[in-house]
Design an enzyme around this catalytic site. Structure first.
Site, PDB file in Angstrom:
ATOM      1  N   CYS A 141       0.840  -1.209   0.000  1.00 12.83           N
ATOM      2  CA  CYS A 141       0.000   0.000   0.000  1.00 12.83           C
ATOM      3  C   CYS A 141       0.871   1.254   0.000  1.00 12.83           C
ATOM      4  CB  CYS A 141      -0.932  -0.015   1.211  1.00 12.83           C
ATOM      5  SG  CYS A 141      -1.995   1.446   1.275  1.00 12.83           S
ATOM      6  N   CYS A 144      -0.450   4.121   2.140  1.00 16.01           N
ATOM      7  CA  CYS A 144      -0.240   3.946   3.587  1.00 16.01           C
ATOM      8  C   CYS A 144       1.223   4.190   3.956  1.00 16.01           C
ATOM      9  CB  CYS A 144      -0.577   2.519   4.036  1.00 16.01           C
ATOM     10  SG  CYS A 144      -2.040   1.819   3.301  1.00 16.01           S
ATOM     11  N   ASP A 145       2.133   3.637   3.182  1.00 15.70           N
ATOM     12  CA  ASP A 145       3.528   3.554   3.623  1.00 15.70           C
ATOM     13  C   ASP A 145       4.518   4.405   2.826  1.00 15.70           C
ATOM     14  OD1 ASP A 145       2.741   1.716   5.553  1.00 15.70           O
ATOM     15  OD2 ASP A 145       2.963   0.021   4.202  1.00 15.70           O
TER      16      ASP A 145
END
Ligand code: NDP
Length: 322
Positions: A141, A144-145
């Site tokens: 992701c 997200c990261d």
């Protein structure tokens, strides 16, 4: 063999942000929800470290803690959270009917409403080095990261819309992005391909696959292989993003609910209604486009409201008939 029958008003299947948000709303509406958590209580967020993009957490929060807090919030209003796996369902009854569910092949449940929040599972390449470094620089992701790799060099695998979108997202944060596409062309839409090709710090490598992810504790690079020539090349990177698609967790609902060709549950219009009255779906199991904790939570809320309205309609119809 199933041996017990329990009748409940609202059954929630799955325990990610969608399921817990549905539980909070359903419990506050006095629907006495019962949740079965599935194999991975807390869902995909329990496998991430820091969640920095969920509104209301200015310092960020780690995924497992956030899921424990969501569970506590759902339980505070009376949700029963049970560890168990729904193993089969029977949604053959029509409007006002009872939906049958079997848990762990042993417990029989009859539910007036069902909220499906079973999520989706990111696909990985399956290399041992990739599995070893999940959480150490390998992620599925970018949204997200990606921020953790600000100013660094990263690589991304995949040639679909997700990979193209995430590659351009990463190119805004990172120094350089190497994108590995296994064929001679991308599957992504022409518009997305155009964006990728016009991003200067995004290097697309066609006919390229990962041979090995390098590094012991954290990612230090990738060894790529050209699948036409067999030529190998090492590229130093600190992050590797896998964007080769997701599999919605819908196997047990096949033949019971309308799904698209990739197995995502189809919901009606802007609602969370599925093709069966009284059965609702929220979160990633019905969304292949946004897939964020906050959007999952939003649709979780919608599903509880939809279930509540459904029950109210059934009850008022019964009163008219009585
Ligand atoms: P897709 O299934 O569309 O694409 C997967 C990509 O990963 C393909 O390029 C595929 O290659 C590649 N791939 C699969 N397995 C491997 C492997 N083992 N090694 C290397 N590469 C591999 O998935 P997406 O997640 O990209 O998209 C899912 C759906 O969501 C699509 O319908 C997409 O259009 C939609 N979507 C739409 C968005 C939007 O409109 N903004 C944003 C994101 C997704 P190959 O082509 O060779 O099979």
């Amino acid at each position: 063999m199933a041996d017990k029958v329990e009748r409940i008003k609202c059954l929630i299947i799955g325990s990610g942000p969608a399921g817990y948000t549905a539980a909070i709303y359903a419990a506050r509406a006095d629907m006495k929800p019962v949740m079965y958590t599935g194999m991975e209580p807390g869902g995909q967020l329990t496998t991430t470290t820091e969640v920095d993009n969920f509104p209301g957490y200015p310092e960020g929060i780690d995924g497992p803690t956030m899921m424990i807090q969501l569970q506590q919030q759902a339980e505070r209003f009376g949700t029963q959270v049970r560890i168990g796996m729904v193993t089969s369902v029977d949604f053959s009854e029509e409007q006002g009917g009872i939906h049958k569910v079997v848990v762990d092949n042993t417990t029989n449940i009859e539910a007036e409403t069902i909220i499906i929040a079973t999520g989706a599972t990111a696909k990985y390449l399956g290399l041992p080095s990739e599995q070893r470094l999940r959480g150490g620089g390998v992620s599925a992701c970018a949204v997200c990261d990606g921020f953790f790799y600000k100013g660094q060099d990263v690589a991304i695998v995949g040639g679909g819309d997700t990979a193209a979108e995430e590659a351009t997202y990463l190119s805004n944060i990172c120094n350089k992005v190497t994108m590995l596409v296994r064929k001679g062309e991308m599957r992504a839409s022409k518009a997305m391909q155009h964006r990728v090709e016009n991003t200067p710090n995004l290097d697309v490598r066609y006919f390229s696959e990962i041979d090995e992810v390098l590094g012991e504790q954290v990612v230090e690079g990738i060894r790529m292989v050209n699948n036409q020539t067999g030529e190998k090349e090492v590229v130093p990177v600190t992050g590797l993003f896998i964007a080769i698609g997701h599999k919605p967790n819908t196997d047990i609902f096949k033949g019971q609910l309308e799904m698209d060709e990739t197995g995502y549950i189809i919901t009606k219009g802007k609602s969370t209604k599925t093709s069966k009255p009284g059965v609702f779906a929220c979160g990633d199991v019905q969304d292949k486009e946004y897939r964020q904790a906050i959007t999952a939570a939003g649709t979780g809320c919608m599903s509880a409201l939809d279930a509540e309205r459904y029950l109210a309609t059934i009850e008022s119809n019964e009163e008219v008939e009585a």
